[in-house]
Structures are given as structure tokens and as C-alpha cells.
Motif scaffolding. Structure first.
Motif, PDB file in Angstrom:
ATOM      1  N   ASN A   1       0.741  -1.093  -0.047  1.00 47.21           N
ATOM      2  CA  ASN A   1      -0.047   0.142   0.003  1.00 47.21           C
ATOM      3  C   ASN A   1       0.768   1.270   0.008  1.00 47.21           C
ATOM      4  O   ASN A   1       2.016   1.307   0.587  1.00 47.21           O
ATOM      5  N   ASP A   2       0.522   2.394  -0.833  1.00 51.11           N
ATOM      6  CA  ASP A   2       1.187   3.329  -0.779  1.00 51.11           C
ATOM      7  C   ASP A   2       1.694   4.285   0.328  1.00 51.11           C
ATOM      8  O   ASP A   2       2.688   4.593   0.566  1.00 51.11           O
ATOM      9  N   ALA A   3       0.615   4.268   1.391  1.00 52.45           N
ATOM     10  CA  ALA A   3       1.062   4.843   2.666  1.00 52.45           C
ATOM     11  C   ALA A   3       1.949   3.988   3.367  1.00 52.45           C
ATOM     12  O   ALA A   3       3.073   4.380   4.282  1.00 52.45           O
ATOM     13  N   GLN A   4       1.983   2.784   3.306  1.00 56.69           N
ATOM     14  CA  GLN A   4       2.819   1.734   4.018  1.00 56.69           C
ATOM     15  C   GLN A   4       4.429   2.074   3.417  1.00 56.69           C
ATOM     16  O   GLN A   4       5.175   2.175   4.184  1.00 56.69           O
ATOM     17  N   VAL A   5       4.563   1.981   2.196  1.00 55.18           N
ATOM     18  CA  VAL A   5       5.880   2.388   1.710  1.00 55.18           C
ATOM     19  C   VAL A   5       6.212   3.661   1.889  1.00 55.18           C
ATOM     20  O   VAL A   5       7.564   3.908   2.124  1.00 55.18           O
ATOM     21  N   ALA A   6       5.520   4.599   1.900  1.00 57.85           N
ATOM     22  CA  ALA A   6       5.820   6.063   2.274  1.00 57.85           C
ATOM     23  C   ALA A   6       6.421   6.083   3.769  1.00 57.85           C
ATOM     24  O   ALA A   6       7.391   6.892   4.178  1.00 57.85           O
ATOM     25  N   ALA A   7       6.044   5.207   4.720  1.00 61.95           N
ATOM     26  CA  ALA A   7       6.464   5.149   5.957  1.00 61.95           C
ATOM     27  C   ALA A   7       7.887   4.653   6.091  1.00 61.95           C
ATOM     28  O   ALA A   7       8.844   5.135   6.803  1.00 61.95           O
ATOM     29  N   LEU A   8       8.144   3.779   5.090  1.00 60.11           N
ATOM     30  CA  LEU A   8       9.678   3.297   4.918  1.00 60.11           C
ATOM     31  C   LEU A   8      10.532   4.547   4.226  1.00 60.11           C
ATOM     32  O   LEU A   8      11.794   4.463   4.873  1.00 60.11           O
ATOM     33  N   ALA A   9      10.028   5.541   3.731  1.00 58.33           N
ATOM     34  CA  ALA A   9      10.978   6.587   3.160  1.00 58.33           C
ATOM     35  C   ALA A   9      11.197   7.499   4.372  1.00 58.33           C
ATOM     36  O   ALA A   9      11.981   8.080   4.384  1.00 58.33           O
ATOM     37  N   GLU A  10      10.166   7.684   5.210  1.00 58.77           N
ATOM     38  CA  GLU A  10      10.285   8.710   6.157  1.00 58.77           C
ATOM     39  C   GLU A  10      11.248   7.969   7.335  1.00 58.77           C
ATOM     40  O   GLU A  10      11.891   8.756   7.820  1.00 58.77           O
ATOM     41  N   LEU A  11      11.244   6.864   7.413  1.00 56.18           N
ATOM     42  CA  LEU A  11      12.376   6.439   8.398  1.00 56.18           C
ATOM     43  C   LEU A  11      13.727   6.726   7.871  1.00 56.18           C
ATOM     44  O   LEU A  11      14.328   7.061   9.087  1.00 56.18           O
ATOM     45  N   ARG A  12      13.911   6.885   6.655  1.00 58.46           N
ATOM     46  CA  ARG A  12      15.196   7.106   6.417  1.00 58.46           C
ATOM     47  C   ARG A  12      15.571   8.571   6.561  1.00 58.46           C
ATOM     48  O   ARG A  12      16.856   8.914   6.574  1.00 58.46           O
ATOM     49  N   ARG A  13      14.566   9.320   6.776  1.00 61.18           N
ATOM     50  CA  ARG A  13      14.997  10.867   6.806  1.00 61.18           C
ATOM     51  C   ARG A  13      15.688  11.066   7.987  1.00 61.18           C
ATOM     52  O   ARG A  13      16.565  11.957   8.203  1.00 61.18           O
ATOM     53  N   HIS A  14      15.157  10.569   9.020  1.00 57.66           N
ATOM     54  CA  HIS A  14      15.957  10.881  10.225  1.00 57.66           C
ATOM     55  C   HIS A  14      16.326   9.645  11.183  1.00 57.66           C
ATOM     56  O   HIS A  14      15.783   9.008  12.272  1.00 57.66           O
ATOM     57  N   PRO A  15      17.672   8.984  10.683  1.00 57.65           N
ATOM     58  CA  PRO A  15      17.869   7.724  11.161  1.00 57.65           C
ATOM     59  C   PRO A  15      18.268   7.924  12.885  1.00 57.65           C
ATOM     60  O   PRO A  15      18.078   7.068  13.543  1.00 57.65           O
ATOM     61  N   GLU A  16      18.479   9.133  13.251  1.00 57.04           N
ATOM     62  CA  GLU A  16      18.961   9.458  14.347  1.00 57.04           C
ATOM     63  C   GLU A  16      17.688   9.368  15.673  1.00 57.04           C
ATOM     64  O   GLU A  16      17.898   9.229  16.695  1.00 57.04           O
ATOM     65  N   SER A  17      16.396   9.660  14.754  1.00 58.02           N
ATOM     66  CA  SER A  17      15.335   9.691  16.066  1.00 58.02           C
ATOM     67  C   SER A  17      14.600   8.389  15.966  1.00 58.02           C
ATOM     68  O   SER A  17      13.345   8.179  15.914  1.00 58.02           O
ATOM     69  N   GLY A  18      15.311   7.277  16.144  1.00 59.43           N
ATOM     70  CA  GLY A  18      14.589   6.007  16.267  1.00 59.43           C
ATOM     71  C   GLY A  18      14.377   5.061  15.185  1.00 59.43           C
ATOM     72  O   GLY A  18      14.506   5.445  14.016  1.00 59.43           O
ATOM     73  N   ASP A  19      13.811   3.839  15.363  1.00 58.32           N
ATOM     74  CA  ASP A  19      13.654   3.004  14.212  1.00 58.32           C
ATOM     75  C   ASP A  19      12.236   2.659  14.057  1.00 58.32           C
ATOM     76  O   ASP A  19      11.823   1.774  13.397  1.00 58.32           O
ATOM     77  N   SER A  20      11.280   3.561  14.726  1.00 57.75           N
ATOM     78  CA  SER A  20       9.808   3.495  14.335  1.00 57.75           C
ATOM     79  C   SER A  20       9.335   4.924  13.904  1.00 57.75           C
ATOM     80  O   SER A  20       9.792   5.758  14.264  1.00 57.75           O
ATOM     81  N   VAL A  21       8.198   4.536  13.056  1.00 58.17           N
ATOM     82  CA  VAL A  21       7.462   5.775  12.512  1.00 58.17           C
ATOM     83  C   VAL A  21       6.244   5.446  12.091  1.00 58.17           C
ATOM     84  O   VAL A  21       5.906   4.384  11.688  1.00 58.17           O
ATOM     85  N   LEU A  22       5.198   6.559  12.442  1.00 62.16           N
ATOM     86  CA  LEU A  22       3.868   6.482  11.929  1.00 62.16           C
ATOM     87  C   LEU A  22       3.526   7.493  10.888  1.00 62.16           C
ATOM     88  O   LEU A  22       3.793   8.646  11.278  1.00 62.16           O
ATOM     89  N   LEU A  23       3.446   7.090   9.595  1.00 56.75           N
ATOM     90  CA  LEU A  23       3.134   8.126   8.677  1.00 56.75           C
ATOM     91  C   LEU A  23       1.829   8.144   8.297  1.00 56.75           C
ATOM     92  O   LEU A  23       1.088   7.003   8.047  1.00 56.75           O
ATOM     93  N   VAL A  24       1.031   9.365   8.220  1.00 57.13           N
ATOM     94  CA  VAL A  24      -0.324   9.675   7.936  1.00 57.13           C
ATOM     95  C   VAL A  24      -0.466  10.291   6.738  1.00 57.13           C
ATOM     96  O   VAL A  24       0.246  11.372   6.373  1.00 57.13           O
ATOM     97  N   LYS A  25      -0.893   9.767   5.638  1.00 52.55           N
ATOM     98  CA  LYS A  25      -0.945  10.161   4.255  1.00 52.55           C
ATOM     99  C   LYS A  25      -2.278  10.603   4.014  1.00 52.55           C
ATOM    100  O   LYS A  25      -3.380   9.828   3.977  1.00 52.55           O
ATOM    101  N   ILE A  26      -2.651  11.805   3.528  1.00 55.74           N
ATOM    102  CA  ILE A  26      -3.943  12.402   3.534  1.00 55.74           C
ATOM    103  C   ILE A  26      -4.060  12.885   1.919  1.00 55.74           C
ATOM    104  O   ILE A  26      -3.099  13.882   1.649  1.00 55.74           O
ATOM    105  N   GLY A  27      -4.739  12.245   1.389  1.00 53.46           N
ATOM    106  CA  GLY A  27      -4.820  12.631  -0.025  1.00 53.46           C
ATOM    107  C   GLY A  27      -6.550  12.388  -0.477  1.00 53.46           C
ATOM    108  O   GLY A  27      -7.296  12.639   0.454  1.00 53.46           O
ATOM    109  N   ARG A  28      -6.829  11.526  -1.372  1.00 54.95           N
ATOM    110  CA  ARG A  28      -8.121  11.128  -1.565  1.00 54.95           C
ATOM    111  C   ARG A  28      -8.763  10.297  -0.388  1.00 54.95           C
ATOM    112  O   ARG A  28      -9.846  10.364  -0.127  1.00 54.95           O
ATOM    113  N   GLY A  29      -7.939   9.527   0.229  1.00 60.50           N
ATOM    114  CA  GLY A  29      -8.332   8.929   1.491  1.00 60.50           C
ATOM    115  C   GLY A  29      -7.301   9.273   2.457  1.00 60.50           C
ATOM    116  O   GLY A  29      -6.563  10.349   2.221  1.00 60.50           O
ATOM    117  N   VAL A  30      -7.400   8.614   3.685  1.00 58.52           N
ATOM    118  CA  VAL A  30      -6.553   8.738   4.614  1.00 58.52           C
ATOM    119  C   VAL A  30      -6.129   7.439   5.161  1.00 58.52           C
ATOM    120  O   VAL A  30      -6.778   6.411   5.356  1.00 58.52           O
TER     121      VAL A  30
END
Ligand SMILES: [Zn+2]
Length: 413
Positions: free
Chosen positions: A217-246
Motif C-alpha cells: 500500500n502507498d502509505a505503507q511504503v511512504a513510512a519506509l521513506a520517512e524512516l530514512r530521513r531521520h535515522p537518529e530519531s529511532g527505528d519506528s515511525v507512523l506516517l499519515v497520508k492524506i490525499g483522496r483517502g486517509v
């Protein structure tokens, strides 16, 4: 320490293994008994571990790798040699001497492979070639005449073919982020906007393109991209994608958590208002009917199919205060819904990706306020809510990260 590697071996990997690996919570438990490890399996695992360590550290030396892995210098030299020959690692000259001969620096060979990444949640479909370091270096898109059903599938295939033809390095795999629920076999169970129901998307792409496919799912893979952006701030992230859906994507301990049926993160179809507006899923009052971009637009009398998805342009239609109020309503419901997820998972980093341009900060402020007011103060103090700056690259980067994890065991950091 070498014995630990044997325990962590992944056997019988398939192109979908990153989707089917046990959820991260299982990591603490001893692995289930499996077929006996062969010499080939051990080497394969050690190759992946070496590659991941080099990727995490940026650049390193054989001596450091030996220290980190507990393997002998000779074993590490052999592994590094094979990875260099394979084009995945490269030598970058000499480092500083600690007394004897200066060590050779080893780093990821970013241009050693290309990854074909597809974002099927956008109109037009967007695609890119991504290097091993996660950099998108070539882009193409596809506008199917009919953006649903077989026509949409053909357009996705054609886009992937064009990207493969444009690749300058061997293609490692195809990464796909698609709207809808995707099961462990790469089947899109339901993607309403694309009119895909039970579509064998992963298998079709794999058969037609003869390459391994990683799909979610696109929101799921987007969370992987965000994990990469701040490697120093932990190994977990919750990404919320707001578009046609949520939708949301959850990465726990560097692993994407897809849920038992692939639907983890489908928070958009949780009812938040009883007897609210009808939703595309058949229920009423879902979060999506209040916090999606179309919902925000409809509340101010704008048409989500015709009017621009840009807050600045929309204020001309509705006036500034009406738009602000509509964003506050969306933020309030989002914050309340996310409070449950944060209380359940104790994730500190919440990232919001909003397809409505120039509206994110207003929304994020409101989410932050309503989330913090609904969880224990000690948890609220730790939670950070921020806006994703990745914009249109979010899903492409995440889809490439999925391929890297799946094919090479590398977590993109
Ligand atoms: Zn719904």
C-alpha cells in the motif's frame, strides 16, 4: 557472535519475503525451527549483514566490519571481495592509519544497481529510477486514457518497461506503492479509485517484466521513506497520508508492519462520527469522510475534482477563515484517531504527508494539539508530529526502500 548469524538466517527467500517476514514483535522470540542452515545460507546471510552494515555506516573498513560482525578478517575480506565484484560495494582509497598500513575505505556503490519505483496513487502515475543510496535520478510518468481497471494496469506495465529501458545499471527489482489493500502475495484486494478488486498486480508485473517485485500500500511504503530521513530519531515511525483517502503506514524497529491481512494502517475507514456522511467503503462517518482532501474541500464548497488542491488558491474561493476552520475539523478528527494508535504502539515520530499544498502546517498544529490532549502527558511529551517534506517523492523513495530491504537486506538510512 558468529553463531548469532546462524539464528537470524532467512531461508527460502522469495521476491515477497519482505512482506511475509514475521512482524517485528517476533524478533525477541527465538525463531521457529526451520530447515537446517546450509553453508550457502550462512554465506548469503553474512553477505546481507555486511552490506547492511556498510550502508548504515556510510563508509567503513574491513577491520571495523570484522569487529562489528565477530567474523574473522579473512572471512570479511572474502565477503567484501564478493560484494565489490558484484558491483554493490566499492573501495574509496585509504583511511587513516592506526599505526600500521592505512586501511582501505569501503562504501556502498550507489550506482551499482537501479531500482524501478512506481507510485500508482498519483494522477498521472509516477515512476522513477532510484540508485542504491535512495536517490531518484530519472523520472517518467504515465497517464492512462482510462485510469481504472485493465487500462490502468497496462499503463503501469508500460511505465515500468520504459524505466527498465532507461536504466544504466542492472535493475535490482520493481518497487510499487499502490492505493488499496495489498495481501502477502502482492494481490490488490481492493483499490476503489483504480477499480481493482483481487488484481494479481505483483504476479503480473513479475511475469511480464521478469524481475522481482516488492509491492505494498502507498502509505505503507511512504513510512519506509520517512524512516530514512531521520535515522537518529529511532527505528519506528507512523506516517499519515492524506490525499483522496486517509491512510497510515507503520514501521516498527525498521520493519514495515503490514498486519496479518496487509491492511495495517487503514485508519481512514474507522467510524469517528455516528450517522456521518456515507463513505466509499459502505459505512458512514469514517475518518476519511472528515479528514481527506476531498472532505476538506467540500466543507468550503469547493469541488475536489475541479478545484486546485492548493490552500492558497482555495482561499480565493472560500475566504481564509472558512478554509482554516475546515482544516481544524480535519486536524481534530485526525488527532483523536491517532491518539489510539500512539497509545497502542508508543511510537514517538508521527509524520503527516498532505496532498493539499500549503495547508500542512495548519493541519499539523491541530493534530498535535488534539493528539497530545488525548494521551497520557508523559507520552504526549515524547511524541513529535511533523510535516513530511518529501512531497511527491515519498512513495517512490519508499517503494525503492522496500526493494532494497527485500532483495539485499539493506535498510535504507
Ligand atoms: Zn469508510
Amino acid at each position: 557472535m558468529a553463531a548469532d548469524f546462524v539464528c537470524l538466517l532467512n531461508f527460502q527467500r522469495t521476491p515477497y519475503d519482505w512482506l511475509t517476514l514475521g512482524p517485528p514483535m517476533n524478533e525477541e522470540r527465538p525463531p521457529k525451527p526451520r530447515a537446517k542452515a546450509t553453508k550457502h545460507d550462512s554465506r548469503r546471510h553474512n553477505l546481507r549483514t555486511t552490506l547492511d552494515l556498510v550502508s548504515i555506516r556510510g563508509s567503513t573498513t574491513r577491520a571495523e566490519l570484522a569487529r562489528l560482525t565477530g567474523l574473522t578478517r579473512a572471512a570479511v575480506s572474502s565477503l567484501v571481495g564478493e560484494l565489490i565484484e558484484d558491483g554493490l560495494l566499492q573501495e574509496l582509497g585509504r583511511g587513516e592509519s592506526a599505526g600500521g598500513k592505512p586501511p582501505t575505505i569501503v562504501a556502498l556503490n550507489r550506482s551499482g544497481r537501479d531500482i524501478v519505483a512506481l507510485d500508482l496513487g498519483r494522477r498521472p502515475f509516477s515512476g522513477g529510477l532510484v540508485d542504491l543510496g535512495g536517490h531518484i535520478h530519472h523520472r517518467q510518468d504515465a497517464s492512462p486514457t482510462d485510469p481504472t481497471g485493465d487500462s490502468a494496469l497496462e499503463a503501469a506495465l508500460d511505465l515500468a518497461r520504459r524505466l527498465i529501458a532507461a536504466a544504466g545499471s542492472p535493475v535490482l527489482g520493481i518497487g510499487v506503492g499502490t492505493p488499496g489493500i495489498v495481501d502477502a502475495e502482492g494481490r490488490v484486494l481492493a483499490a476503489t479509485n483504480l477499480d481493482w478488486h483481487g488484481l494479481e498486480l505483483g504476479a503480473t508485473l513479475q511475469r511480464e517484466l521478469d524481475l522481482p517485485v516488492s509491492i505494498a500500500n502507498d502509505a505503507q511504503v511512504a513510512a519506509l521513506a520517512e524512516l530514512r530521513r531521520h535515522p537518529e530519531s529511532g527505528d519506528s515511525v507512523l506516517l499519515v497520508k492524506i490525499g483522496r483517502g486517509v491512510g497510515t503506514g507503520v514501521v516498527l524497529n525498521t520493519r514495515l508492519y503490514r498486519g496479518e491481512g496487509g491492511a495495517a494502517g487503514e485508519i481512514g475507514h474507522v467510524q469517528v462520527v455516528s450517522d456521518g456522511d456515507p463513505c466509499t467503503c459502505g459505512n458512514r462517518g469514517c475518518l476519511e469522510t472528515l479528514a481527506s482532501v476531498p472532505a476538506i474541500l467540500r466543507r468550503i464548497g469547493a469541488d475536489p475534482d475541479r478545484d486546485p488542491w492548493d490552500a492558497i488558491a482555495l482561499t480565493v474561493i472560500s475566504g481564509e477563515e472558512a478554509l482554516r476552520e475546515s482544516l481544524r475539523v480535519a486536524g481534530r478528527h485526525l488527532g483523536a484517531a491517532l491518539a489510539h494508535a500512539i497509545a497502542l504502539l508508543d511510537i514517538r515520530r508521527v509524520v503527516i504527508a498532505c496532498d493539499l499544498r500549503n495547508a500542512g502546517e495548519e493541519l499539523v498544529d491541530e493534530v498535535r494539539r488534539h493528539l497530545a490532549g488525548r494521551i497520557m502527558p508523559v507520552m504526549a511529551e515524547r511524541v513529535e508530529v511533523e510535516l513530511s517534506p518529501l512531497g511527491t517523492d515519498l512513495v517512490l523513495t519508499g517503494a525503492a526502500a522496500a526493494v532494497l530491504t527485500d532483495r539485499l537486506g539493506v535498510v535504507l538510512r
